[in-house]
Design a protein around this motif. Sequence first.
Motif, short mmCIF file in Angstrom:
data_model
loop_
_atom_site.label_atom_id
_atom_site.label_comp_id
_atom_site.label_asym_id
_atom_site.label_seq_id
_atom_site.Cartn_x
_atom_site.Cartn_y
_atom_site.Cartn_z
N ALA A 93 33.43 64.02 -22.79
CA ALA A 93 32.86 62.78 -22.27
C ALA A 93 33.77 62.20 -21.20
O ALA A 93 34.93 62.60 -21.08
N ASP A 94 33.24 61.25 -20.45
CA ASP A 94 34.01 60.62 -19.37
C ASP A 94 35.09 59.68 -19.87
O ASP A 94 36.13 59.51 -19.23
N ASN A 95 34.82 59.02 -21.02
CA ASN A 95 35.80 58.08 -21.55
C ASN A 95 35.56 57.87 -23.04
O ASN A 95 34.56 58.32 -23.59
N GLU A 96 36.49 57.16 -23.68
CA GLU A 96 36.42 56.94 -25.12
C GLU A 96 35.21 56.10 -25.52
O GLU A 96 34.59 56.33 -26.56
N GLU A 97 34.84 55.15 -24.68
CA GLU A 97 33.68 54.32 -24.96
C GLU A 97 32.41 55.17 -25.04
O GLU A 97 31.55 54.95 -25.89
N ARG A 98 32.30 56.15 -24.15
CA ARG A 98 31.13 57.04 -24.17
C ARG A 98 31.10 57.87 -25.45
O ARG A 98 30.04 58.13 -26.00
N VAL A 99 32.27 58.28 -25.94
CA VAL A 99 32.34 59.02 -27.19
C VAL A 99 31.80 58.15 -28.33
O VAL A 99 31.00 58.60 -29.15
N HIS A 100 32.23 56.88 -28.38
CA HIS A 100 31.72 55.96 -29.39
C HIS A 100 30.21 55.85 -29.31
O HIS A 100 29.52 55.89 -30.33
N ASP A 101 29.68 55.71 -28.10
CA ASP A 101 28.23 55.60 -27.91
C ASP A 101 27.52 56.85 -28.42
O ASP A 101 26.51 56.75 -29.12
N LEU A 102 28.02 58.02 -28.06
CA LEU A 102 27.40 59.28 -28.50
C LEU A 102 27.39 59.40 -30.02
O LEU A 102 26.39 59.80 -30.62
N MET A 103 28.50 59.06 -30.64
CA MET A 103 28.59 59.14 -32.09
C MET A 103 27.64 58.15 -32.76
O MET A 103 26.95 58.48 -33.72
N ARG A 104 27.58 56.94 -32.24
CA ARG A 104 26.72 55.90 -32.81
C ARG A 104 25.24 56.27 -32.66
O ARG A 104 24.44 56.07 -33.57
N GLU A 105 24.87 56.84 -31.52
CA GLU A 105 23.47 57.17 -31.24
C GLU A 105 22.99 58.42 -31.97
O GLU A 105 21.79 58.56 -32.23
N ASN A 106 23.90 59.36 -32.26
CA ASN A 106 23.47 60.67 -32.74
C ASN A 106 23.92 61.04 -34.14
O ASN A 106 23.52 62.11 -34.63
N THR A 107 24.74 60.23 -34.79
CA THR A 107 25.22 60.59 -36.12
C THR A 107 25.27 59.37 -37.03
O THR A 107 25.35 58.23 -36.55
N PRO A 108 25.26 59.60 -38.35
CA PRO A 108 25.47 58.51 -39.31
C PRO A 108 26.94 58.41 -39.72
O PRO A 108 27.28 57.75 -40.69
N PHE A 109 27.82 59.09 -39.01
CA PHE A 109 29.22 59.22 -39.40
C PHE A 109 30.01 57.92 -39.22
O PHE A 109 29.71 57.10 -38.36
N ASN A 110 31.06 57.80 -40.03
CA ASN A 110 32.01 56.71 -39.92
C ASN A 110 33.20 57.24 -39.10
O ASN A 110 34.01 58.01 -39.61
N VAL A 111 33.31 56.84 -37.86
CA VAL A 111 34.37 57.32 -36.98
C VAL A 111 35.68 56.62 -37.34
O VAL A 111 35.74 55.40 -37.37
N GLU A 112 36.70 57.42 -37.61
CA GLU A 112 38.01 56.87 -37.95
C GLU A 112 38.91 56.75 -36.73
O GLU A 112 39.61 55.75 -36.56
N TYR A 113 38.90 57.78 -35.90
CA TYR A 113 39.85 57.81 -34.79
C TYR A 113 39.33 58.75 -33.72
O TYR A 113 38.75 59.80 -34.03
N ILE A 114 39.55 58.39 -32.47
CA ILE A 114 39.19 59.25 -31.34
C ILE A 114 40.45 59.52 -30.55
O ILE A 114 41.14 58.59 -30.14
N GLN A 115 40.74 60.80 -30.35
CA GLN A 115 41.98 61.20 -29.70
C GLN A 115 41.68 62.01 -28.44
O GLN A 115 40.96 63.01 -28.49
N LEU A 116 42.24 61.58 -27.32
CA LEU A 116 42.12 62.33 -26.07
C LEU A 116 43.00 63.56 -26.15
O LEU A 116 44.17 63.48 -26.52
N LEU A 117 42.43 64.72 -25.82
CA LEU A 117 43.20 65.96 -25.80
C LEU A 117 43.45 66.36 -24.36
O LEU A 117 42.52 66.45 -23.56
N GLU A 118 44.71 66.62 -24.04
CA GLU A 118 45.05 67.07 -22.69
C GLU A 118 46.34 67.87 -22.73
O GLU A 118 47.10 67.79 -23.69
N GLY A 119 46.56 68.66 -21.71
CA GLY A 119 47.79 69.43 -21.59
C GLY A 119 47.97 70.44 -22.71
O GLY A 119 47.02 71.12 -23.13
N ASN A 120 49.19 70.53 -23.23
CA ASN A 120 49.52 71.49 -24.28
C ASN A 120 48.74 71.24 -25.56
O ASN A 120 48.41 72.18 -26.28
#
Length: 70
Positions: free
Chosen positions: A27-54
Amino acid sequence: MIYKVYYQKTKDRNPKREQTLSLYIEADNEERVHDLMRENTPFNVEYIQLLEGNHLTYEQENADFKLTEF
């Protein structure tokens, strides 16, 4: 950008570390990830971590690495 989302399958129970699952989303940003999860799943999101580099390279080498698409 690729994000790793830690979640519980349901919002009905208190989160338990032993039951935490994860998935990967592009996704483009963390807010978009929240939106995708809220719109498409019944899951309880605990944490969102950006992955980059190593860290991203390490996760991609894991056999469980698969981008989730909604």
